[in-house]
Design a protein around this motif. Structure first.
Motif, short mmCIF file in Angstrom:
data_model
loop_
_atom_site.label_atom_id
_atom_site.label_comp_id
_atom_site.label_asym_id
_atom_site.label_seq_id
_atom_site.Cartn_x
_atom_site.Cartn_y
_atom_site.Cartn_z
N MET A 1 0.85 -1.16 0.00
CA MET A 1 0.00 0.00 0.00
C MET A 1 0.90 1.23 0.00
N ASP A 2 0.67 2.10 -0.94
CA ASP A 2 1.52 3.28 -1.09
C ASP A 2 3.00 2.90 -1.12
N GLY A 3 3.32 1.77 -1.78
CA GLY A 3 4.69 1.33 -1.91
C GLY A 3 5.24 0.62 -0.69
N ARG A 4 4.43 0.45 0.34
CA ARG A 4 4.88 -0.22 1.56
C ARG A 4 4.29 -1.63 1.62
N HIS A 5 5.05 -2.54 2.16
CA HIS A 5 4.59 -3.90 2.39
C HIS A 5 3.90 -3.94 3.75
N LEU A 6 2.64 -4.31 3.76
CA LEU A 6 1.89 -4.37 5.02
C LEU A 6 1.78 -5.82 5.49
N THR A 7 1.88 -6.00 6.77
CA THR A 7 1.74 -7.34 7.35
C THR A 7 0.68 -7.28 8.45
N GLY A 8 0.26 -8.45 8.89
CA GLY A 8 -0.76 -8.51 9.93
C GLY A 8 -0.72 -9.82 10.68
N ARG A 9 -1.82 -10.15 11.31
CA ARG A 9 -1.93 -11.31 12.19
C ARG A 9 -2.09 -12.63 11.46
N GLY A 10 -1.48 -12.92 10.40
CA GLY A 10 -1.60 -14.20 9.73
C GLY A 10 -2.77 -14.25 8.76
N SER A 11 -3.71 -13.35 8.90
CA SER A 11 -4.83 -13.32 7.96
C SER A 11 -4.92 -11.96 7.27
N ALA A 12 -3.85 -11.21 7.34
CA ALA A 12 -3.83 -9.89 6.72
C ALA A 12 -4.07 -10.03 5.22
N GLY A 13 -4.99 -9.26 4.72
CA GLY A 13 -5.27 -9.27 3.29
C GLY A 13 -6.28 -10.32 2.86
N GLU A 14 -6.69 -11.20 3.75
CA GLU A 14 -7.70 -12.20 3.41
C GLU A 14 -9.07 -11.56 3.48
N ILE A 15 -9.81 -11.63 2.39
CA ILE A 15 -11.12 -11.00 2.37
C ILE A 15 -12.05 -11.60 3.43
N GLY A 16 -11.86 -12.85 3.74
CA GLY A 16 -12.70 -13.48 4.76
C GLY A 16 -12.54 -12.86 6.13
N HIS A 17 -11.45 -12.16 6.33
CA HIS A 17 -11.21 -11.56 7.64
C HIS A 17 -11.29 -10.04 7.63
N VAL A 18 -11.96 -9.53 6.59
CA VAL A 18 -12.35 -8.13 6.57
C VAL A 18 -13.61 -8.03 7.43
N CYS A 19 -13.71 -7.01 8.21
CA CYS A 19 -14.87 -6.86 9.10
C CYS A 19 -16.11 -6.48 8.29
N ALA A 20 -17.14 -7.32 8.38
CA ALA A 20 -18.41 -7.05 7.71
C ALA A 20 -19.43 -6.46 8.67
N GLN A 21 -19.27 -6.76 9.94
CA GLN A 21 -20.24 -6.30 10.95
C GLN A 21 -19.49 -6.07 12.26
N PRO A 22 -19.14 -4.83 12.56
CA PRO A 22 -18.44 -4.57 13.83
C PRO A 22 -19.21 -5.15 15.02
N GLY A 23 -18.49 -5.92 15.83
CA GLY A 23 -19.12 -6.54 16.99
C GLY A 23 -20.04 -7.69 16.64
N GLY A 24 -19.96 -8.17 15.41
CA GLY A 24 -20.85 -9.24 14.93
C GLY A 24 -20.46 -10.62 15.42
N ARG A 25 -20.79 -11.63 14.63
CA ARG A 25 -20.55 -13.02 15.00
C ARG A 25 -19.06 -13.29 15.23
N LEU A 26 -18.79 -14.21 16.15
CA LEU A 26 -17.42 -14.63 16.42
C LEU A 26 -16.90 -15.44 15.24
N CYS A 27 -15.74 -15.07 14.76
CA CYS A 27 -15.08 -15.77 13.65
C CYS A 27 -14.13 -16.81 14.22
N ASN A 28 -13.79 -17.80 13.40
CA ASN A 28 -12.83 -18.82 13.85
C ASN A 28 -11.42 -18.26 14.06
N CYS A 29 -11.17 -17.02 13.62
CA CYS A 29 -9.87 -16.39 13.84
C CYS A 29 -9.81 -15.72 15.21
N GLY A 30 -10.97 -15.65 15.89
CA GLY A 30 -11.02 -15.04 17.21
C GLY A 30 -11.54 -13.62 17.22
#
Length: 105
Positions: A1-30
Motif C-alpha cells: 500500500m503506497d509502496g509499503r509492504h503491510l503485514t498482519g496477524r496471519g490473515s492480513a489481506g484475506e477478504i474473509g477476515h475483513v470486518c463485515a459487521q463490527p461486533g458481529g458473529r465470532l469468527c474462527n480467527c477469534g
C-alpha cells in the motif's frame, strides 16, 4: 500500500477476515464480525444446522445422498435448484456480507 509492504496477524489481506459487521458473529480467527463468520463454508453449515432444527430443508438429505460429511458447494447448488428456502436465505445473507461488507441480521 503506497509502496509499503503491510503485514498482519496471519490473515492480513484475506477478504474473509475483513470486518463485515463490527461486533458481529465470532469468527474462527477469534475476531468478531469477519466476512468468514457470515459467508464461510463452516459458518454457513453451522447456521444451516441451527435453522434445520426449526425449519424444513433438503440440505442434509442431499449431503447424505451425495456421500458427503459436510455441506459442499455441490450440495448447496442442488438445494438452491430444488428451491430450498433455508439454502436460499443463507446464500443470500452470504452474498450480502460479501457484496456490501455488512450483514444487517
Amino acid at each position: 500500500m503506497d509502496g509499503r509492504h503491510l503485514t498482519g496477524r496471519g490473515s492480513a489481506g484475506e477478504i474473509g477476515h475483513v470486518c463485515a459487521q463490527p461486533g458481529g458473529r465470532l469468527c474462527n480467527c477469534g475476531l468478531y464480525g469477519c466476512v468468514e463468520a457470515y459467508a464461510g463454508r463452516g459458518a454457513l453449515e453451522d447456521m444451516a444446522r441451527a435453522l434445520a432444527k426449526e425449519r424444513s430443508t433438503v440440505l442434509f438429505d442431499l449431503m447424505e445422498k451425495r456421500g458427503r460429511d459436510r455441506l459442499t458447494s455441490g450440495v448447496w447448488l442442488r438445494a438452491l435448484q430444488a428451491g430450498d428456502e433455508v439454502a436460499e436465505e443463507l446464500i443470500t445473507r452470504a452474498v450480502e456480507a460479501l457484496g456490501s461488507g455488512s450483514d444487517r441480521r
